[in-house]
Scaffold this active site. Structure first.
Site, short mmCIF file in Angstrom:
data_model
loop_
_atom_site.label_atom_id
_atom_site.label_comp_id
_atom_site.label_asym_id
_atom_site.label_seq_id
_atom_site.Cartn_x
_atom_site.Cartn_y
_atom_site.Cartn_z
N LYS A 91 30.27 42.87 46.49
CA LYS A 91 30.29 41.71 45.18
C LYS A 91 29.40 40.59 45.90
O LYS A 91 29.48 40.33 46.95
CB LYS A 91 31.35 41.62 44.94
CG LYS A 91 31.65 40.53 43.75
CD LYS A 91 33.37 40.30 43.62
CE LYS A 91 33.64 39.56 42.32
NZ LYS A 91 34.84 39.46 42.02
N SER A 130 36.62 40.49 37.32
CA SER A 130 35.13 39.74 37.52
C SER A 130 34.38 40.72 38.52
O SER A 130 33.28 40.65 38.44
CB SER A 130 35.36 38.51 38.24
OG SER A 130 35.73 38.62 39.72
N SER A 179 40.83 40.80 39.55
CA SER A 179 39.49 40.87 39.63
C SER A 179 39.00 42.21 40.30
O SER A 179 37.73 42.59 40.13
CB SER A 179 38.62 39.72 40.09
OG SER A 179 38.59 38.74 39.12
#
Lengths: 96, 485
Positions: free
Chosen positions: B79, B154, B178
């Site tokens: 990420k 997210s 997330s």
């Protein structure tokens, strides 16, 4: 009754160091008002004798020996700086 | 069939027997990215040259060492809020568009030690604020199961890339859901560990008391291996817990006889889609057959979690994001008259709308005259929410419910009103507030879209969470289904 005014929003934007246009300030006023109104449901709860939780684990201050270690090389540190001169980070005038 | 349809332990065996090479695994990643990432758009930055070079070096080692690390040569996606030395890290924000980190996050150091290969950096909502990855400053990631729907967020890129077979596994971060919510939307396994289990050093901070890094994988076993590799105490993170990391894989026995499951009535009530509820009840039947028992319980303060979360996380974010000021790194506005003007313009031009909204909310909640009414009040309610979990865990081993109230929604559908987007995280947020671990595992489909089962455990009892998740996975075949791209 609205919870927050456009004037307050502009003040908060100044505290947060965010430039806002009139239009943004008006939009944010409506959106923040809605969120704050929603958040006020917390007032249904009596929390008079409840301790606040800032952290879920039982960790107190974490100490270490204050020993000197080598820092990062100057050129590495400046690598991402938008502007620099003579090994220093350069910014616009602080005082007029 | 792709090499990534194998488990980590099987691929390790194949490498060991020299039936495949690390270069084969890395090729699998980049070939698949070439093939589908134009549609899925999971990646922000590719690390192709370095990854191929590393694969060659590792391939030479195969003959020499006996590959102690099980993760040796495994391709991983990261990420883009986890800093990677000399590999662009943007947090999907214009303000960090050209940021080139000068150090590695602790988890990256651990992955290097385990000899994984970093394939690239994955898309996300800007600074991890969002539930659909639509708040990315660069691109919209698509759900591989239906390209018109969001992958969740997210960590949308982390979940979509694994579901699409672009990487074997990935790392995400979870502040209010997330990792678990996108894992649920994309039909993969996502774990949010206990707060403090994985070092946050090098994770760009959103809400420091809630953020945790965790693994996204195709199977529970792979997830357990990856967590074991990244967990552990770190002196660079003062909130890192000094605990021994157990061997999670040894808990994957399939034996859950006598385990006690609590099902909060608030998680299967109003606002939760009928198909989602049904999938939870079907899953409970599977677990009952395996010898576990379940009862309905109450987490009475659940309805206050969302408000508590938005006040606390936004307050912490307003402080954490003050570092983006155009001075030391990142974007700087060009036409400023003085320093204050430069700060304001830089931040106004560099941050996206949702990030600014949360900074504003947080600054308001912390400002003089409002601190007690909003921030401190929310901290007190957090204590009550945490207590709800402690009470339940006195009598039960795990808590089970849906991961999200609905399956993945259409791109653009929830953008108009911030509150409708926030409601997405209503079942995952309490877990972060309490600091306990939670996983999402595939548990069904509705209209061709995956659903996720959330399993929540006690502090540092990831083993029980994995045990139940694994037993469920082995008794079902949802995890074996793949999206058609």
């Amino acid at each position: 009754m609205s919870r927050i005014s456009a004037e307050q929003v502009k003040h908060v934007a100044h505290l947060a160091r965010l430039a806002v246009t009139e239009e943004e300030a008006n939009r944010l006023t409506q959106q923040l008002d809605k969120i704050i109104t929603y958040a006020e449901q917390l007032n249904e709860l009596d929390t008079e004798n409840v301790e606040p939780t800032s952290h879920v684990l039982e960790i107190k201050n974490v100490m270490r020996e204050d020993t000197a270690k080598p820092g990062l090389p100057n050129e590495e540190v400046l690598k991402n700086a938008p502007d620099h001169q003579d090994g220093q980070i350069k910014v616009p005038p602080i005082m007029e | 069939m792709s090499l990534f349809d194998h488990k980590v332990s099987d691929l390790h065996e194949l490498l060991h027997k020299k039936e495949i090479t690390v270069s084969d695994l890395v090729d699998t990643s980049f070939n698949r990215i070439d093939e589908v990432d134009g549609k899925v758009q999971a990646f922000l930055t590719l690390n192709e040259e370095q990854a191929r070079a590393k694969a060659k070096i590792l391939d030479e080692k195969i003959g020499q060492a006996n590959l102690e690390s099980l993760l040796f040569g495994m391709p991983i996606g990261i990420k883009d809020n986890i800093v990677t030395k000399n590999l662009r890290t943007t947090c999907a924000s214009k303000i960090l568009e050209n940021f080139d980190p000068i150090y590695d996050a602790t988890v990256m150091g651990k992955l290097h030690q385990a000899d994984t290969v970093t394939i690239g950096k994955l898309n996300m909502d800007e600074f991890a604020m969002g539930s659909s990855t639509e708040n990315s400053g660069f691109k919209d990631t698509r759900n591989p199961w239906n390209l018109d729907t969001v992958p969740g967020g997210s960590s949308g890129g982390s979940a979509a890339s694994v579901a699409a077979g672009e990487v074997l596994f990935s790392l995400g971060s979870d502040t209010g859901g997330s990792i678990r919510q996108p894992a649920s939307f994309c039909g993969v396994v996502g774990m949010k560990p206990t707060y403090g289990l994985v070092s946050r050093f090098g994770l760009v901070a959103f809400a420091s008391s809630l953020d945790q890094i965790g693994p996204v994988t195709r199977t529970v076993e792979d997830n357990a291996y990856l967590l074991k590799a990244i967990a552990g105490h770190d002196e660079m993170d003062s909130t890192s817990a000094n605990v021994t990391v157990p061997d999670y894989v040894s808990a994957l026995t399939g034996d859950i006889k006598g385990m006690r499951i609590a099902v909060p009535k608030e998680y299967i009530g109003e606002g939760v889609d009928e198909a989602v509820k049904q999938s939870v009840f079907d899953s409970l039947k599977v677990l009952e057959k395996l010898g576990a028992t379940w009862e309905e319980v109450s987490l009475p303060h659940s309805k206050y979690a969302l408000a508590t979360y938005y006040l606390l996380s936004s307050s912490e974010a307003s402080a954490n994001l003050s570092r983006f000021d155009g001075v030391r790194y990142g974007y700087r506005a060009s036409d400023a008259q003085n320093l204050l003007d430069m700060y304001k313009k830089t931040r106004a031009e560099g941050f996206g709308e949702e990030v600014k909204r949360r900074i504003m909310l947080g600054t308001f909640a912390l400002s003089s005259g409002y601190y007690d009414a909003y921030y401190k009040k929310a901290q007190k309610v957090r204590t009550l929410i945490k207590k709800d979990f402690e009470d339940i865990f006195e009598n039960y081993d795990v808590i089970i419910g849906p991961t999200t109230p609905t399956p993945a929604f259409k791109i653009g559908e929830n953008l108009a009103d911030p509150m409708t987007m926030y409601v997405n995280d209503i079942l995952t947020i309490p877990v972060n507030l309490a600091g306990v671990p939670g996983i999402s595992v595939p548990c069904g489909f509705t209209n061709g879209l995956p659903l996720g089962l959330q399993i929540i455990g006690k502090h540092f009892d990831e083993s029980s969470v994995y045990k139940v998740a694994h037993a469920f996975e082995q008794a079902t075949d949802f995890h074996k289904q793949k999206p058609q791209l």
